[in-house]
Design a protein around this motif. Structure first.
Motif, PDB file in Angstrom:
ATOM      1  N   LEU A 175       0.862  -1.181   0.000  1.00 34.22           N
ATOM      2  CA  LEU A 175       0.000   0.000   0.000  1.00 34.22           C
ATOM      3  C   LEU A 175       0.893   1.224   0.000  1.00 34.22           C
ATOM      4  O   LEU A 175       1.738   1.387   0.897  1.00 34.22           O
ATOM      5  CB  LEU A 175      -0.892   0.012   1.248  1.00 34.22           C
ATOM      6  N   ASP A 176       0.728   2.099  -0.996  1.00 34.75           N
ATOM      7  CA  ASP A 176       1.492   3.339  -1.072  1.00 34.75           C
ATOM      8  C   ASP A 176       0.607   4.480  -0.587  1.00 34.75           C
ATOM      9  O   ASP A 176      -0.360   4.861  -1.251  1.00 34.75           O
ATOM     10  CB  ASP A 176       1.959   3.586  -2.508  1.00 34.75           C
ATOM     11  N   VAL A 177       0.937   5.021   0.591  1.00 34.31           N
ATOM     12  CA  VAL A 177       0.156   6.084   1.212  1.00 34.31           C
ATOM     13  C   VAL A 177       0.709   7.434   0.766  1.00 34.31           C
ATOM     14  O   VAL A 177       1.919   7.623   0.684  1.00 34.31           O
ATOM     15  CB  VAL A 177       0.192   5.966   2.746  1.00 34.31           C
ATOM     16  N   LEU A 230      -3.294   5.268  -1.651  1.00 30.01           N
ATOM     17  CA  LEU A 230      -4.178   6.125  -0.868  1.00 30.01           C
ATOM     18  C   LEU A 230      -3.640   7.541  -0.969  1.00 30.01           C
ATOM     19  O   LEU A 230      -2.427   7.762  -0.845  1.00 30.01           O
ATOM     20  CB  LEU A 230      -4.241   5.672   0.584  1.00 30.01           C
ATOM     21  N   GLU A 231      -4.533   8.504  -1.208  1.00 32.82           N
ATOM     22  CA  GLU A 231      -4.115   9.899  -1.425  1.00 32.82           C
ATOM     23  C   GLU A 231      -5.227  10.845  -0.976  1.00 32.82           C
ATOM     24  O   GLU A 231      -6.409  10.572  -1.198  1.00 32.82           O
ATOM     25  CB  GLU A 231      -3.796  10.111  -2.910  1.00 32.82           C
ATOM     26  N   HIS A 283      -7.423   4.853  -3.301  1.00 30.35           N
ATOM     27  CA  HIS A 283      -8.450   5.332  -2.386  1.00 30.35           C
ATOM     28  C   HIS A 283      -8.203   6.792  -2.006  1.00 30.35           C
ATOM     29  O   HIS A 283      -7.060   7.230  -1.910  1.00 30.35           O
ATOM     30  CB  HIS A 283      -8.448   4.488  -1.108  1.00 30.35           C
ATOM     31  N   VAL A 284      -9.285   7.516  -1.761  1.00 25.90           N
ATOM     32  CA  VAL A 284      -9.185   8.848  -1.169  1.00 25.90           C
ATOM     33  C   VAL A 284      -9.128   8.678   0.344  1.00 25.90           C
ATOM     34  O   VAL A 284      -9.999   8.023   0.933  1.00 25.90           O
ATOM     35  CB  VAL A 284     -10.391   9.730  -1.552  1.00 25.90           C
ATOM     36  N   GLY A 285      -8.110   9.233   0.966  1.00 24.67           N
ATOM     37  CA  GLY A 285      -8.001   9.091   2.407  1.00 24.67           C
ATOM     38  C   GLY A 285      -6.865   9.906   2.982  1.00 24.67           C
ATOM     39  O   GLY A 285      -5.969  10.355   2.267  1.00 24.67           O
ATOM     40  N   ASP A 286      -6.919  10.111   4.301  1.00 23.83           N
ATOM     41  CA  ASP A 286      -5.938  10.895   5.044  1.00 23.83           C
ATOM     42  C   ASP A 286      -5.000   9.927   5.751  1.00 23.83           C
ATOM     43  O   ASP A 286      -5.449   9.034   6.481  1.00 23.83           O
ATOM     44  CB  ASP A 286      -6.672  11.772   6.066  1.00 23.83           C
TER      45      ASP A 286
END
Length: 237
Positions: free
Chosen positions: A43-45, A66-67, A86-89
């Motif tokens: 997973l690349d955050v 996730l971005e 995914h859209v996320g913090d």
């Protein structure tokens, strides 16, 4: 932060400055597989437009991103139609999935505004690991390695488009404030200007290491990679 204007030119300007996303992905994977040889999922955050993720997709059987920036998420999805982005913090998300590796590249961890947010971020990463998994973080500068008042400027041209980037960075308490100005010129559309301001925390190395340990990770710091910022590797039990 990271709106549509920047999304359009983000990879072009950084690659013109010498950033090699593929080499960074391969180097990080080499370190990760020294700790977890069979790592097959990642997973690349804070994945941005997916520049690193495109290379990770060739190195792992299953990848996701996730971005926080929705324009960047849309760009990443266009470039990686078979990869979930995914859209996320980064400071608090739940994908209901676990990965052998969780990465956070390009100093993005510095957008945690204080130690509490840094701890929350690393704890969130750790919750998304499989047993024995690895968190790999490309940090922002440490207080002693940061250059107060640093100015940079770059101009690049590709396919009829010229982009100029000029930035100034100055110390702002326990963080730095970076003002970045862009001029984009096309033959048909002419020239346009936009600017962005970023406040990025200058956490000491010991503060990063404490956050890794609080998240239940055994931490190692590798000096040298990522323009000298180094690489943190946190291994789960």
């Amino acid at each position: 932060m990271y709106g549509a204007d920047l999304t359009e030119i983000h990879e072009l300007i950084h690659e013109s400055r010498g950033k090699d996303y593929g080499a960074e992905a391969r180097e990080l994977t080499r370190h990760v597989r020294g700790l977890r040889p069979g790592a097959g999922s990642l997973l690349d955050v804070a994945c941005g437009t997916g520049a690193h993720l495109r290379h990770f997709a060739g190195l792992y059987e299953r990848v996701a991103g996730l971005e926080l920036s929705e324009p960047m998420v849309r760009a990443a999805r266009r470039g990686l139609p078979d990869v979930p982005v995914h859209v996320g913090d980064m400071r608090g998300f739940d994908l209901d999935a676990r990965f052998d590796v969780v990465t956070c590249m390009f100093g993005s961890i510095g957008y945690a505004t204080d130690e509490a947010e840094l701890h929350a971020t690393l704890a969130t990463f750790a919750r998304h690991l499989t047993p024995g998994g690895v968190v790999a973080v490309d940090p922002w500068w440490f207080p002693e390695t940061y250059l107060d008042g640093y100015v940079s400027g770059d101009v690049t041209t590709l396919a009829g488009r010229t982009v100029a980037r000029v930035s100034h960075s100055a110390r702002d308490g326990d963080a730095c404030r970076m003002d970045v100005h862009y001029v984009v010129a096309d033959a048909g559309a002419g020239a346009r200007h936009f600017s962005e301001t970023h406040r990025i925390s200058l956490f000491p190395r010991a503060t990063y290491e404490a956050a890794f340990r609080a998240a239940g990770l055994t931490v190692t710091y590798v000096p040298g990679p990522h323009s000298g910022r180094g690489l943190f590797l946190g291994a789960a039990a």
